[in-house]
Design an enzyme around this catalytic site. Structure first.
Site, PDB file in Angstrom:
ATOM      1  N   HIS A   1      49.274  38.811  46.157  1.00 11.80           N
ATOM      2  CA  HIS A   1      50.024  40.051  46.400  1.00 11.80           C
ATOM      3  C   HIS A   1      51.528  39.878  46.394  1.00 11.80           C
ATOM      4  O   HIS A   1      52.258  40.878  46.491  1.00 11.80           O
ATOM      5  CB  HIS A   1      49.533  40.712  47.696  1.00 11.80           C
ATOM      6  CG  HIS A   1      48.160  41.294  47.552  1.00 11.80           C
ATOM      7  ND1 HIS A   1      47.033  40.511  47.597  1.00 11.80           N
ATOM      8  CD2 HIS A   1      47.744  42.563  47.281  1.00 11.80           C
ATOM      9  CE1 HIS A   1      45.969  41.276  47.397  1.00 11.80           C
ATOM     10  NE2 HIS A   1      46.373  42.523  47.198  1.00 11.80           N
TER      11      HIS A   1
ATOM     12  N   ASP B   1      49.521  45.818  36.453  1.00 11.48           N
ATOM     13  CA  ASP B   1      48.646  45.419  35.337  1.00 11.48           C
ATOM     14  C   ASP B   1      49.111  46.021  34.001  1.00 11.48           C
ATOM     15  O   ASP B   1      48.687  45.581  32.938  1.00 11.48           O
ATOM     16  CB  ASP B   1      47.199  45.880  35.596  1.00 11.48           C
ATOM     17  CG  ASP B   1      46.551  45.150  36.752  1.00 11.48           C
ATOM     18  OD1 ASP B   1      47.216  44.268  37.327  1.00 11.48           O
ATOM     19  OD2 ASP B   1      45.391  45.447  37.084  1.00 11.48           O
TER      20      ASP B   1
ATOM     21  N   GLY C   1      45.640  40.883  37.483  1.00 10.37           N
ATOM     22  CA  GLY C   1      45.285  41.497  36.201  1.00 10.37           C
ATOM     23  C   GLY C   1      43.772  41.600  36.184  1.00 10.37           C
ATOM     24  O   GLY C   1      43.095  40.721  35.668  1.00 10.37           O
TER      25      GLY C   1
HETATM   26  O1  F6P Z   1      45.419  47.043  39.832  1.00 12.94           O
HETATM   27  C1  F6P Z   1      46.451  46.328  40.391  1.00 12.94           C
HETATM   28  C2  F6P Z   1      45.926  45.117  41.122  1.00 12.94           C
HETATM   29  O2  F6P Z   1      47.032  44.442  41.643  1.00 12.94           O
HETATM   30  C3  F6P Z   1      45.063  44.191  40.278  1.00 12.94           C
HETATM   31  O3  F6P Z   1      45.811  43.351  39.457  1.00 12.94           O
HETATM   32  C4  F6P Z   1      44.289  43.479  41.332  1.00 12.94           C
HETATM   33  O4  F6P Z   1      43.059  43.013  40.855  1.00 12.94           O
HETATM   34  C5  F6P Z   1      44.060  44.543  42.364  1.00 12.94           C
HETATM   35  O5  F6P Z   1      45.104  45.475  42.213  1.00 12.94           O
HETATM   36  C6  F6P Z   1      44.024  44.004  43.773  1.00 12.94           C
HETATM   37  O6  F6P Z   1      43.750  45.040  44.637  1.00 12.94           O
HETATM   38  P1  F6P Z   1      43.700  44.862  46.211  1.00 12.94           P
HETATM   39  O7  F6P Z   1      45.099  44.980  46.726  1.00 12.94           O
HETATM   40  O8  F6P Z   1      42.852  45.984  46.658  1.00 12.94           O
HETATM   41  O9  F6P Z   1      43.145  43.508  46.496  1.00 12.94           O
END
Ligand code: F6P
Length: 407
Positions: A302, A151, A194
């Site tokens: 991801h 981010d 983000g």
């Molecule tokens: O903070 C980094 C990030 O990739 C964000 O962009 C996203 O909202 C979040 O992590 C997703 O997290 P998780 O892997 O817990 O779903």
């Protein structure tokens, strides 16, 4: 300066991102060149808790040692030699909240003591660094922090580890999608990560040739103005004989009710379809082709976090890791290693954490390092004619629009 052989702890915390292993690689190499010992904590601060719970003996603690000889591949390639190329974190990471439970906190502090560390290097984002900073204050840890997150929203650094690779993923995805979009005369909406920040969407969107980029800083929610602007932009493309369109939207943009959507890309698609139909029906024939256009949504998810780190992220990670070791050598603690004006600098952690805490308390703008309205890339996007969700001047009869998504 202290010549004693030092024991350094290292952990990764918060969501993973490309380049974490490159930091670990650099720290191990730089520490070993000084004959220091590096201990890798599994799963962030959970590692300390584990050590306390298992009442690890000194011998058992040695299992946490990270050395150049971690493992060997054919031809004597050592694990540490290739570590910088892999995404993820060999240590594992956690992204859970504050250890509210006093017993958990007690165990974390106990585990830290047991390891007899001289200093800890924590690689984290805004959320995890805040948590570790509080623990460090309480346990009087000698802490050095390294910013990481796709981010790119840790304050006071121009770059966080992982950001550039994620931008590359978004850029490549837009490039790849251009050809299928063009072949089928479609609009493809690409939803990118983000949570509160639009750096990734903005940079990836420009580099990938997006026609519209919607980020939380400029488009906090999908108001009617924004929707109108999107329809106008997409309709204009068609009138200029461009029969496809690419829209990038950051997940942090909210719906019309200023609420978070699980799939903001899908929401935007429905809205554009219904609103262009409405405009057409309300005597705006120019929106006819748009209402009939096929639209698809791609959520990059991801993939943005798991790509192997690009060269710049490896360089940044390496420079940060080396500087962290230097700071420990100089006895300079409570610092965040940052990238500024073409070089590695340091900032007091107290200042960084203050900004993070203040922003997290601000409901309007929870992002500690948002895209500024006069950011060079915002100006660049505008100059290219990319629509950024700015308010639209004249909505005319469209302001009476109401459709299923808007009820
Ligand atoms: O903070 C980094 C990030 O990739 C964000 O962009 C996203 O909202 C979040 O992590 C997703 O997290 P998780 O892997 O817990 O779903």
């Amino acid at each position: 300066m202290n010549d004693k052989r030092k024991r350094i702890g290292i952990l990764t915390s918060g969501g993973d991102c490309p380049g974490l292993n490159a930091v670990i690689h650099a720290v191990v190499k730089a520490a070993e060149s000084k004959n220091w010992e590096v201990y890798g904590l599994p799963y962030g601060t959970d590692g300390f808790q584990y050590i306390a719970q298992k009442k690890c003996s000194r011998k058992e603690l040695e299992k946490f040692r990270l050395t150049e000889q971690c493992y060997e591949l054919p031809g004597k390639i050592r694990g540490v030699d290739v570590l910088q190329f892999f995404s993820g974190s060999i240590l594992g990471s956690i992204s859970k909240g504050h250890p509210e439970d006093p017993n958990v906190k007690k165990e974390i502090l106990e585990g830290y003591k047991k390891l007899e560390l001289d200093a800890l290097i924590a690689i984290g984002g805004d959320g995890s660094l805040k948590i570790i900073y509080d623990l460090a204050q309480e346990g009087r840890w000698n802490l050095i922090a390294i910013p990481k997150t796709i981010d790119n929203d840790v304050p006071l650094t121009e770059f966080c580890v992982g950001f550039t690779t994620a931008v590359e993923v978004v850029t490549q995805a837009l490039y790849d999608l251009t050809f299928t979009a063009a072949s089928h005369d479609r609009i493809i909406i690409v939803e990118v990560m983000g949570r509160d920040a639009g750096h990734l969407a903005l940079h990836g969107g420009i580099a990938g040739g997006a026609d519209i980029i919607l980020i939380p800083e400029l488009t906090p929610h999908l108001s009617l103005d924004v929707l109108h602007g999107c329809c106008e932009k997409l309709s204009n493309l068609q009138q200029c004989s461009r029969h496809f369109g690419l829209v990038v939207i950051a997940e942090g943009v909210k719906n019309q009710h200023k609420e978070k959507e699980d799939r903001i890309g899908d929401y935007l698609k429905r809205e554009i379809q219904e609103y262009s139909g409405f405009l057409h029906h309300e005597n705006h024939p120019e929106f006819g082709p748009l209402k009939d256009m096929d639209m698809r949504v791609t959520v990059l998810g991801h993939l943005q976090r798991s790509h192997p780190p690009v060269a710049w992220d490896r360089l940044l990670a390496t420079a940060f890791g080396v500087r962290a070791i230097k700071l420990i050598e100089e006895g300079q603690y409570d610092k965040l290693v940052v990238w500024k004006k073409g070089g590695v600098e340091v900032e007091p952690l107290s200042k960084v954490i203050k900004t993070i805490k203040e922003s997290h308390e601000n409901k309007q703008c929870p992002c500690p390092s948002p895209v500024e309205k006069d950011d060079c890339m915002v100006k660049t996007a505008r100059s290219l004619g990319i629509y950024l969700g700015d308010s639209n001047k004249d909505l005319g009869s469209s302001s009476s629009f109401s459709c299923s998504c808007r009820n």
